[in-house]
Scaffold this motif. Structure first.
Motif, PDB file in Angstrom:
ATOM      1  N   ILE A  36     -50.346 -16.831   0.235  1.00  0.00           N
ATOM      2  CA  ILE A  36     -49.298 -17.534   0.968  1.00  0.00           C
ATOM      3  C   ILE A  36     -49.767 -17.740   2.403  1.00  0.00           C
ATOM      4  N   ALA A  37     -49.563 -18.932   2.912  1.00  0.00           N
ATOM      5  CA  ALA A  37     -50.101 -19.294   4.224  1.00  0.00           C
ATOM      6  C   ALA A  37     -49.216 -18.790   5.360  1.00  0.00           C
ATOM      7  N   GLU A  38     -49.064 -17.482   5.451  1.00  0.00           N
ATOM      8  CA  GLU A  38     -48.326 -16.886   6.565  1.00  0.00           C
ATOM      9  C   GLU A  38     -48.751 -15.432   6.694  1.00  0.00           C
ATOM     10  N   ALA A  39     -48.451 -14.881   7.871  1.00  0.00           N
ATOM     11  CA  ALA A  39     -48.769 -13.472   8.113  1.00  0.00           C
ATOM     12  C   ALA A  39     -47.819 -12.597   7.306  1.00  0.00           C
ATOM     13  N   PRO A  40     -48.297 -11.428   6.851  1.00  0.00           N
ATOM     14  CA  PRO A  40     -49.629 -10.871   7.033  1.00  0.00           C
ATOM     15  C   PRO A  40     -50.585 -11.212   5.888  1.00  0.00           C
ATOM     16  N   PHE A  41     -50.125 -12.080   4.953  1.00  0.00           N
ATOM     17  CA  PHE A  41     -50.938 -12.366   3.767  1.00  0.00           C
ATOM     18  C   PHE A  41     -52.299 -12.953   4.134  1.00  0.00           C
ATOM     19  N   THR A  42     -52.304 -13.883   5.078  1.00  0.00           N
ATOM     20  CA  THR A  42     -53.570 -14.505   5.445  1.00  0.00           C
ATOM     21  C   THR A  42     -54.524 -13.504   6.078  1.00  0.00           C
ATOM     22  N   GLY A  43     -53.978 -12.556   6.827  1.00  0.00           N
ATOM     23  CA  GLY A  43     -54.831 -11.525   7.413  1.00  0.00           C
ATOM     24  C   GLY A  43     -55.457 -10.638   6.356  1.00  0.00           C
ATOM     25  N   ILE A  44     -54.686 -10.282   5.321  1.00  0.00           N
ATOM     26  CA  ILE A  44     -55.231  -9.479   4.220  1.00  0.00           C
ATOM     27  C   ILE A  44     -56.320 -10.261   3.497  1.00  0.00           C
ATOM     28  N   ALA A  45     -56.051 -11.548   3.238  1.00  0.00           N
ATOM     29  CA  ALA A  45     -57.019 -12.378   2.516  1.00  0.00           C
ATOM     30  C   ALA A  45     -58.311 -12.546   3.296  1.00  0.00           C
ATOM     31  N   THR A  46     -58.199 -12.706   4.601  1.00  0.00           N
ATOM     32  CA  THR A  46     -59.411 -12.861   5.429  1.00  0.00           C
ATOM     33  C   THR A  46     -60.245 -11.583   5.410  1.00  0.00           C
ATOM     34  N   SER A  47     -59.582 -10.436   5.508  1.00  0.00           N
ATOM     35  CA  SER A  47     -60.299  -9.162   5.416  1.00  0.00           C
ATOM     36  C   SER A  47     -60.960  -9.029   4.048  1.00  0.00           C
ATOM     37  N   LEU A  48     -60.240  -9.366   2.989  1.00  0.00           N
ATOM     38  CA  LEU A  48     -60.780  -9.255   1.635  1.00  0.00           C
ATOM     39  C   LEU A  48     -61.974 -10.178   1.446  1.00  0.00           C
ATOM     40  N   GLN A  49     -61.897 -11.376   1.972  1.00  0.00           N
ATOM     41  CA  GLN A  49     -63.021 -12.310   1.861  1.00  0.00           C
ATOM     42  C   GLN A  49     -64.289 -11.708   2.472  1.00  0.00           C
ATOM     43  N   ALA A  50     -64.124 -11.044   3.621  1.00  0.00           N
ATOM     44  CA  ALA A  50     -65.278 -10.450   4.304  1.00  0.00           C
ATOM     45  C   ALA A  50     -65.835  -9.262   3.533  1.00  0.00           C
ATOM     46  N   THR A  51     -64.972  -8.420   3.002  1.00  0.00           N
ATOM     47  CA  THR A  51     -65.461  -7.224   2.297  1.00  0.00           C
ATOM     48  C   THR A  51     -66.027  -7.578   0.919  1.00  0.00           C
ATOM     49  N   LEU A  52     -65.480  -8.590   0.275  1.00  0.00           N
ATOM     50  CA  LEU A  52     -66.065  -9.047  -0.995  1.00  0.00           C
ATOM     51  C   LEU A  52     -67.489  -9.549  -0.767  1.00  0.00           C
ATOM     52  N   ALA A  53     -67.701 -10.220   0.350  1.00  0.00           N
ATOM     53  CA  ALA A  53     -69.036 -10.757   0.650  1.00  0.00           C
ATOM     54  C   ALA A  53     -70.065  -9.634   0.757  1.00  0.00           C
ATOM     55  N   GLU A  54     -69.637  -8.470   1.251  1.00  0.00           N
ATOM     56  CA  GLU A  54     -70.584  -7.356   1.362  1.00  0.00           C
ATOM     57  C   GLU A  54     -70.978  -6.804  -0.004  1.00  0.00           C
ATOM     58  N   GLY A  55     -70.183  -7.134  -1.015  1.00  0.00           N
ATOM     59  CA  GLY A  55     -70.533  -6.751  -2.375  1.00  0.00           C
ATOM     60  C   GLY A  55     -71.210  -7.868  -3.138  1.00  0.00           C
ATOM     61  N   GLY A  56     -71.482  -8.993  -2.456  1.00  0.00           N
ATOM     62  CA  GLY A  56     -72.160 -10.113  -3.103  1.00  0.00           C
ATOM     63  C   GLY A  56     -71.220 -11.118  -3.741  1.00  0.00           C
ATOM     64  N   ILE A  57     -69.911 -11.002  -3.489  1.00  0.00           N
ATOM     65  CA  ILE A  57     -68.937 -11.928  -4.077  1.00  0.00           C
ATOM     66  C   ILE A  57     -68.526 -12.934  -3.012  1.00  0.00           C
ATOM     67  N   ARG A  58     -68.727 -14.203  -3.314  1.00  0.00           N
ATOM     68  CA  ARG A  58     -68.462 -15.284  -2.375  1.00  0.00           C
ATOM     69  C   ARG A  58     -67.098 -15.901  -2.716  1.00  0.00           C
ATOM     70  N   ALA A  59     -66.101 -15.640  -1.867  1.00  0.00           N
ATOM     71  CA  ALA A  59     -64.725 -16.041  -2.163  1.00  0.00           C
ATOM     72  C   ALA A  59     -64.244 -17.118  -1.197  1.00  0.00           C
ATOM     73  N   SER A  60     -63.583 -18.128  -1.736  1.00  0.00           N
ATOM     74  CA  SER A  60     -62.924 -19.153  -0.931  1.00  0.00           C
ATOM     75  C   SER A  60     -61.428 -18.863  -0.928  1.00  0.00           C
ATOM     76  N   ILE A  61     -60.800 -19.044   0.221  1.00  0.00           N
ATOM     77  CA  ILE A  61     -59.369 -18.789   0.352  1.00  0.00           C
ATOM     78  C   ILE A  61     -58.600 -20.083   0.116  1.00  0.00           C
ATOM     79  N   LEU A  62     -57.597 -20.011  -0.774  1.00  0.00           N
ATOM     80  CA  LEU A  62     -56.753 -21.166  -1.090  1.00  0.00           C
ATOM     81  C   LEU A  62     -55.329 -20.867  -0.617  1.00  0.00           C
ATOM     82  N   PRO A  63     -54.969 -21.255   0.615  1.00  0.00           N
ATOM     83  CA  PRO A  63     -53.618 -20.979   1.102  1.00  0.00           C
ATOM     84  C   PRO A  63     -52.603 -21.934   0.481  1.00  0.00           C
ATOM     85  N   GLY A  64     -51.373 -21.479   0.369  1.00  0.00           N
ATOM     86  CA  GLY A  64     -50.334 -22.332  -0.195  1.00  0.00           C
ATOM     87  C   GLY A  64     -48.959 -21.748   0.045  1.00  0.00           C
TER      88      GLY A  64
END
Length: 541
Positions: free
Chosen positions: A378-406
């Motif tokens: 969902i495109a509002e706080a705090p969901f976007t903040g959680i998603a941004t953190s998750l995107q960064a930590t997934l990348a450290e495990g080799g998972i490349r994630a795109s965020i789809l807000p809605g």
């Protein structure tokens, strides 16, 4: 009266306020006989107790309607009398008998009777809208409701349970769900259109016995309530409540500081911290049973592999970092589906950010180079903040994630259709202080077939089902001995540590309001039903 069998879930804490102002902002006190509230009304789509969902609706409707029972705001395991002055459980836990007060009247002045209460509950099942879900899970239907939910005389309501369940849970639903609000049947049916049982009219009107009457509602703009002249308790101390639709945190902060608002919610952590420095304001955070979570689709070939789920949900979420960096005033760390504060609650599990362990698991699953995926949010706080953190930590495990807000409909709509890969969401049980409420919502899945369409179970939405977990949850619900029931609920949670279901809680929701110190008697309620009948204002707090 039924004794409570669970410990408190609610934690209400007031932040200490330093005697330092937010320099440069003036103060203009609002009228002493009205309360000015600023909040988002984006999700206030209906006031019909059979259809309305979300905290926005509860916040308003609980002041327009009465429920048969209430839950104590300070100890949510304690049931309190309301329209029903006493109740008892009989027939081996299969019958609830509620004795209503004499002299309760609707806003129209008409007497409230057990016939109105029975019809209100039957109406929920007949309309079969959002609020029918919990009653259907107890075995009720539009067909059996008239026989099972009935008035024996003007002040006696009898509710027979169609299938074995914990009667405490049903009583909690009566006390916390909008579906348990008592409606003025005659007034509503006078506005019925094509057999809708007054649904269209009740969307924007009210027919209750609460401390206030609906005066005006302009969606996503303004809602006002006036003191009811026919309220059965002492008249509300406020003459009027004015709710303004406001979504910008800085605007809310400015208006609170100037004295143009008395209560405001939905603000960012920096703005709350700034207002906490003012001696004329108080910060009130109430813990709710809802969880912020990360979910994966176990029907997707990758996430069907438990090693991939373990890598993503146990090793590639920075639980502590999200809780401390993204969720202050929104939530507090909670990694289990059963909230803290119940006898069945367990200490936090030892899940920690560990990209090396995640990479090993992905390699074992045949994904040594990781993979690409999407995160719906969902495109509002705090969901976007959680998603941004998750995107960064997934990348450290080799998972490349795109965020789809809605929007909420887009995100949760995809989840209901099981058409997603990863979702950052918020959900869980109702307001009942009972372990089954959360486990039913987040874990239980009795039929994982696509054709079952059990979209009200978030476990079903994620495509994860575990027969042993289902059995433990069902067994616990039907165990009358409190100690044995608690042991079974703890056993189910311990099984969740071993297994890796598709929903991983991160934090338990906090609902944070900033309240002018001149406002007295304001007690935020964990269920969202913050009743304003005793709220008043003093000129010099």
């Amino acid at each position: 009266m039924l004794p409570a069998s669970h410990l408190p879930l609610r934690r209400r804490h007031l932040l200490a306020l330093a005697a330092v102002g937010c320099g440069g902002l003036g103060h203009a006190a609002s009228s002493d006989d009205q309360l000015l509230v600023g909040m988002s009304m984006n999700n206030l789509l209906s006031l019909d107790p059979a259809a309305a969902t979300g905290l926005d609706a509860v916040t308003v409707a609980c002041n327009l309607y009465d429920s048969l029972l209430e839950v104590d705001a300070h100890d949510t395991t304690q049931l309190k009398p309301s329209v029903a002055q006493r109740w008892e459980v009989g027939n081996g836990g299969r019958r609830l008998t509620l004795r209503l007060r004499d002299g309760v009247r609707f806003a129209t002045g008409k007497p409230l009777t057990a016939a109105h209460a029975a019809w209100s509950l039957q109406r929920v099942l007949k309309l079969n809208l959002a609020l029918a879900s919990v009653w259907k899970s107890y075995g009720y239907s539009a067909t059996n409701a008239p026989a099972l939910i009935r008035s024996e005389d003007p002040l006696t309501l009898v509710i027979d349970l169609p299938q074995p369940t914990d009667p405490v849970l049903v009583l909690m639903t009566l006390a916390t769900s909008m579906s348990g609000y008592v409606i003025d049947r005659d007034t509503v049916l006078a506005h019925e259109v094509r057999g809708d049982l007054g649904n269209a009219w009740l969307t924007t009107h009210a027919a209750g016995s609460g401390a206030f009457e609906l005066e005006e509602w302009r969606p996503k703009e303004l809602l006002t309530m006036r003191r009811s002249a026919n309220y059965w308790q002492a008249p509300a101390k406020l003459r009027r409540v004015v709710v303004r639709h406001m979504t910008e945190s800085q605007t809310l902060r400015l208006m609170l500081a100037r004295g143009d608002l008395d209560v405001a919610g939905g603000m960012s952590a920096p703005d709350v911290r700034a207002l906490a420095k003012r001696p004329d304001l108080v910060v009130d955070s109430v813990r709710r049973s809802t969880m912020y979570y990360v979910a994966v689709n176990a029907r997707h070939p990758r996430f069907a592999d438990e090693r991939v789920r373990r890598a993503v949900l146990r090793h590639l979420i920075d639980f502590q970092g999200v809780a401390s960096g993204v969720l202050p005033f929104y939530g507090e760390l909670q990694m289990r589906p059963v909230p803290q504060g119940l006898p069945a609650s367990l200490p936090q599990p030892v899940y920690a950010f560990n990209p090396q362990a995640a990479r090993r698991l992905l390699a074992e699953a045949g994904l040594p180079e990781g993979f690409e995926t999407t995160i719906r949010v969902i495109a509002e706080a705090p969901f976007t903040g959680i998603a941004t953190s998750l995107q960064a930590t997934l990348a450290e495990g080799g998972i490349r994630a795109s965020i789809l807000p809605g929007t909420g409909n887009q995100v949760y709509g995809a989840m209901r259709e099981r058409n997603f890969e990863i979702i950052v969401g918020r959900g869980g049980g109702g307001a009942e202080s009972h372990p089954h409420s959360s486990l039913r919502a987040l874990v239980y899945n009795p039929d994982n077939r696509d054709s079952a369409r059990l979209s009200n179970f978030q476990g079903w939405r994620t495509g994860y089902a575990d027969a042993e977990l289902n059995r433990l949850i069902e067994q616990a619900l039907l165990t009358p001995d409190a100690a044995e029931q608690t042991a079974l609920y703890r056993q189910a949670q311990e099984q969740l540590d071993v297994r890796v279901p598709a929903i991983q809680p991160i934090a338990q929701m906090l609902d944070t309001q900033v309240v002018r110190r001149a406002v007295q008697g304001y007690v935020g309620h964990p269920s969202g039903a913050t009743r304003l009948r005793d709220v008043h204002k003093v000129s010099k707090p």
